[in-house]
Design a protein around this motif. Structure first.
Motif, PDB file in Angstrom:
ATOM      1  N   GLU A   1       1.007  -1.041  -0.025  1.00  0.00           N
ATOM      2  CA  GLU A   1      -0.098  -0.024  -0.074  1.00  0.00           C
ATOM      3  C   GLU A   1       0.703   1.262  -0.015  1.00  0.00           C
ATOM      4  N   THR A   2       1.730   1.456   1.027  1.00  0.00           N
ATOM      5  CA  THR A   2       2.537   2.512   0.999  1.00  0.00           C
ATOM      6  C   THR A   2       3.722   2.563   0.105  1.00  0.00           C
ATOM      7  N   LYS A   3       4.241   1.263  -0.397  1.00  0.00           N
ATOM      8  CA  LYS A   3       5.525   1.192  -1.279  1.00  0.00           C
ATOM      9  C   LYS A   3       6.860   1.520  -0.569  1.00  0.00           C
ATOM     10  N   GLN A   4       6.877   1.103   0.807  1.00  0.00           N
ATOM     11  CA  GLN A   4       8.078   1.299   1.693  1.00  0.00           C
ATOM     12  C   GLN A   4       8.640   0.119   1.860  1.00  0.00           C
ATOM     13  N   TRP A   5      10.188   0.128   1.800  1.00  0.00           N
ATOM     14  CA  TRP A   5      10.696  -1.043   1.975  1.00  0.00           C
ATOM     15  C   TRP A   5      11.383  -0.917   3.531  1.00  0.00           C
ATOM     16  N   VAL A   6      11.443  -2.019   4.124  1.00  0.00           N
ATOM     17  CA  VAL A   6      11.922  -2.388   5.340  1.00  0.00           C
ATOM     18  C   VAL A   6      12.809  -3.398   5.568  1.00  0.00           C
ATOM     19  N   GLU A   7      13.864  -3.622   6.189  1.00  0.00           N
ATOM     20  CA  GLU A   7      14.521  -4.660   6.595  1.00  0.00           C
ATOM     21  C   GLU A   7      13.840  -5.434   7.719  1.00  0.00           C
ATOM     22  N   MET A   8      13.614  -6.601   7.774  1.00  0.00           N
ATOM     23  CA  MET A   8      12.716  -7.207   8.819  1.00  0.00           C
ATOM     24  C   MET A   8      13.712  -7.360   9.927  1.00  0.00           C
ATOM     25  N   GLN A   9      13.329  -7.414  11.137  1.00  0.00           N
ATOM     26  CA  GLN A   9      14.344  -7.547  12.311  1.00  0.00           C
ATOM     27  C   GLN A   9      13.983  -8.947  12.756  1.00  0.00           C
ATOM     28  N   THR A  10      14.778  -9.964  12.878  1.00  0.00           N
ATOM     29  CA  THR A  10      14.708 -11.075  13.210  1.00  0.00           C
ATOM     30  C   THR A  10      15.588 -11.392  14.343  1.00  0.00           C
ATOM     31  N   LYS A  11      15.510 -12.617  14.964  1.00  0.00           N
ATOM     32  CA  LYS A  11      16.674 -13.089  15.873  1.00  0.00           C
ATOM     33  C   LYS A  11      16.501 -14.541  15.963  1.00  0.00           C
TER      34      LYS A  11
END
Length: 119
Positions: free
Chosen positions: A32-42
């Protein structure tokens, strides 16, 4: 790179860059927003992979799947038919550097019911 659409989130994992180096990032784009993020995982991250496969295994009772709301699931309402929900990544070619190419036949699971996703 392997991709998966979960609700309004388009996930991209691994792949290879222009120099031939395998990547290890798990990225998400909000459709919807077309914004990229790097997903934080552990947890025990799969590492640098290319040419892997990714799929989602979720309970049939889920009406919607939104990565930003997965922690709100009412777990007492779900079935016991599926032992583990998650985003599963299988196999691929492992290697941080272009000359290092090792086949990977491991299966990795990323939890989807946590606020911070765990491998």
């Amino acid at each position: 790179m392997t991709t998966l659409l979960v609700g309004q989130k388009f996930l991209c994992f691994g792949g290879i860059n222009k120099q031939g180096y395998a990547l290890k990032e798990l990225l998400s784009i909000d459709m919807e927003t077309k914004q990229w993020v790097e997903m934080q995982t552990k947890g025990d991250h799969p590492g640098h992979l290319q040419s892997s496969a990714m799929c989602l295994v979720a309970y049939q009772e889920r009406k919607t799947l939104r990565l930003d709301r997965l922690s709100e699931i009412k777990w007492h309402l779900v079935t016991e038919k599926i032992a583990l929900e998650g985003i599963f990544v299988f196999g691929g070619i492992r290697g941080e550097v272009p000359d290092m190419k090792l086949k990977d036949n491991n299966l990795y699971r990323l939890s989807i019911g946590e606020k911070q996703h765990v491998w």
